[in-house]
Design a protein around this motif. Sequence first.
Motif, PDB file in Angstrom:
ATOM      1  N   MET A   1       0.859  -1.186   0.000  1.00 23.25           N
ATOM      2  CA  MET A   1       0.000   0.000   0.000  1.00 23.25           C
ATOM      3  C   MET A   1       0.896   1.236   0.000  1.00 23.25           C
TER       4      MET A   1
ATOM      5  N   ALA B  63      -2.263  -9.248   8.594  1.00 23.59           N
ATOM      6  CA  ALA B  63      -2.837  -7.958   8.216  1.00 23.59           C
ATOM      7  C   ALA B  63      -3.404  -7.249   9.436  1.00 23.59           C
ATOM      8  N   SER B  67      -2.418  -3.740  11.052  1.00 24.09           N
ATOM      9  CA  SER B  67      -3.376  -2.650  11.210  1.00 24.09           C
ATOM     10  C   SER B  67      -3.409  -2.164  12.646  1.00 24.09           C
ATOM     11  N   ARG B  74      -5.814  -2.716   5.878  1.00 22.36           N
ATOM     12  CA  ARG B  74      -5.707  -2.702   4.419  1.00 22.36           C
ATOM     13  C   ARG B  74      -7.029  -3.127   3.794  1.00 22.36           C
ATOM     14  N   TYR B 108      -4.576  -2.958  -1.322  1.00 19.08           N
ATOM     15  CA  TYR B 108      -5.721  -3.179  -0.436  1.00 19.08           C
ATOM     16  C   TYR B 108      -6.368  -4.520  -0.718  1.00 19.08           C
ATOM     17  N   ASP B 321      -8.408   5.221  -2.503  1.00 25.75           N
ATOM     18  CA  ASP B 321      -7.047   5.322  -1.941  1.00 25.75           C
ATOM     19  C   ASP B 321      -6.757   6.754  -1.497  1.00 25.75           C
TER      20      ASP B 321
END
Lengths: 347, 347
Positions: A1, B63, B67, B74, B108, B321
């Motif tokens: 990303m 992930a 985060s 994501r 993503y 985005d």
Amino acid sequence: MTDPAGPEATPTPPTSAAVARRAGVSRATVSYVLNGQAAGRVGVRTQARVRAAAEELGYVPHAAARSLRAGRGRIVLLAAPADAVPAFGPLFADFLAGFQTALHHLGYTGVLHGAPAASPLAAARDWAELRPAAVLALHGPPLDAAAVELLKRSGTAAVLTTGPQAPPGAHALLLDQREAGLRAGAHLLAAGRRRIGVVLPADPRLTAFAEPRLAGVRDAAAAHPGAEVRPLVLARTEESATRLAARWPALDLDAVFAYNDEYAMLLLRALQDAGHAVGAAPGRIAVVGADDLLLARLLRPRLTTVRAETAAPDRIAHLVDALIRDPSAPPAAHRLGTFHLVPRESA
Amino acid sequence: MTDPAGPEATPTPPTSAAVARRAGVSRATVSYVLNGQAAGRVGVRTQARVRAAAEELGYVPHAAARSLRAGRGRIVLLAAPADAVPAFGPLFADFLAGFQTALHHLGYTGVLHGAPAASPLAAARDWAELRPAAVLALHGPPLDAAAVELLKRSGTAAVLTTGPQAPPGAHALLLDQREAGLRAGAHLLAAGRRRIGVVLPADPRLTAFAEPRLAGVRDAAAAHPGAEVRPLVLARTEESATRLAARWPALDLDAVFAYNDEYAMLLLRALQDAGHAVGAAPGRIAVVGADDLLLARLLRPRLTTVRAETAAPDRIAHLVDALIRDPSAPPAAHRLGTFHLVPRESA
């Protein structure tokens, strides 16, 4: 990303510590209450106070944090690209919707993951990042042993594939496509047809479904000496159907099983436009589709079709729950449904 | 969720610490390499060693953990039940598939979340548990201000809804359904039709799309003195279409805009079966659909339709985005596409 915006742009989410402070309890108590484990541990009034504090602060438990602590998430990952949902037909979409609801009632979140992947292992790596409790590979490159192994090692308790050949370690959810061909073939053969075309979609995503359907028609024909089965490739366009209809006299076929109702409708219309009579009566070309689409009943003659009766979505959700709770259960094949013929006017 | 199996049943996932030990580097180095931040920090050979160690151990970055550290995931959560995908038509499914691919290329993961929810706030709470970077509310109960607020407070950077009325704090992805009605109405009025029926699906999930389409036809008719617009409720069944066709003489309408091609096909066939002539010629009932379904070209007369041209999925992915990276961007309406008429034979 790409780089996220600076932290100053991000609102700070409320924490469980803030909820604990506001409610005047420990963080463990907050965790018990908000994760449904308060019974016998936390008094009813305290529970209400914790819930009120969480509500006031807008605090939501973090599924990811919970999965980090528990070593396992609440996500059930359904792997299929979004455009596969209508490609599989409305029955599949209805099943998926019912399945997501049933998972929700069991405390899971069923998400459809449709990102493209270069290989089974690359796909498994993408899925594993979400730390799903279970993965159902509904569509895409077939899983292999290495992909299953990677998912298991990263904590996925249950890996399920559709189709008869599950790789080692994976359970199979079996909807035997061969049976669809068997039902269509048996119906046509019983009506005296002996030269049967079988439409294979040109779309390579559908090959895994089309090949066993063709094999099923061949199995049905094996019992009838002199019966002939011929594969016909058709794209999902009017032009492709027109070209196939133009070749029909040379093909000399008296029946066709057209993969599904959409392909059947395209071919039925093209055959009619080329001057051929379609129908169940002798001398006409018999056409059988699959899926029992509503719109297929609007053409004349009404389309004869093969329809899948799948197990109740609840039953599959309970099966997935059981497999998540017993990751050491030996891999097995679980029947998802059966096919039956719906006779109408076209065959 | 019901109690998971005991820890002895769960394989222990490899950790980044294990990768660091095997590669002989620090955990920070492992993190740099596997999260794409190694350039200028970690030598090329060390990077290769870390990747090899991760591969050998079957380690996948989490992930969720990422985060938790970054305060943002994501995941781009697309809220729509699975059965809404085909209900919206194949164009929508194609758009979703392209959108998931485009998100993937931007780093993503676009997941479809379709669990039922009792209220907008309950839905937002379910979504927030996945800590998505962005939520696109494609379908379901319309979001309200409290739901948007909850998402923002739990760290969702961008909340987008479809439809003209976005609640405070949310961006709107606008596909103006009114325009579909306007195009259909203008076409029928230009052909001299003055008594226009507009089909409203009985399915309440489609009301939010059907009402503005009706309003668009009304707007088009306002410029023609004497033109009359009449709403007609139709279920997506042959029986409902037969009943509506039986009432046709009493309704005294010379044209119909039938919400989409499926409803148009049902009604067209029922009108024909009831002995009415359908077509563009004066004296026939003109029928317009929407979505430009392939199968709608198989009926005769071929269906005239309204088709949406949506923006490239890449463009929408880049927009999402940008909004994730600038969560303080003032909410705005972003145009998703426009409608145009595809004239064929039925109107």
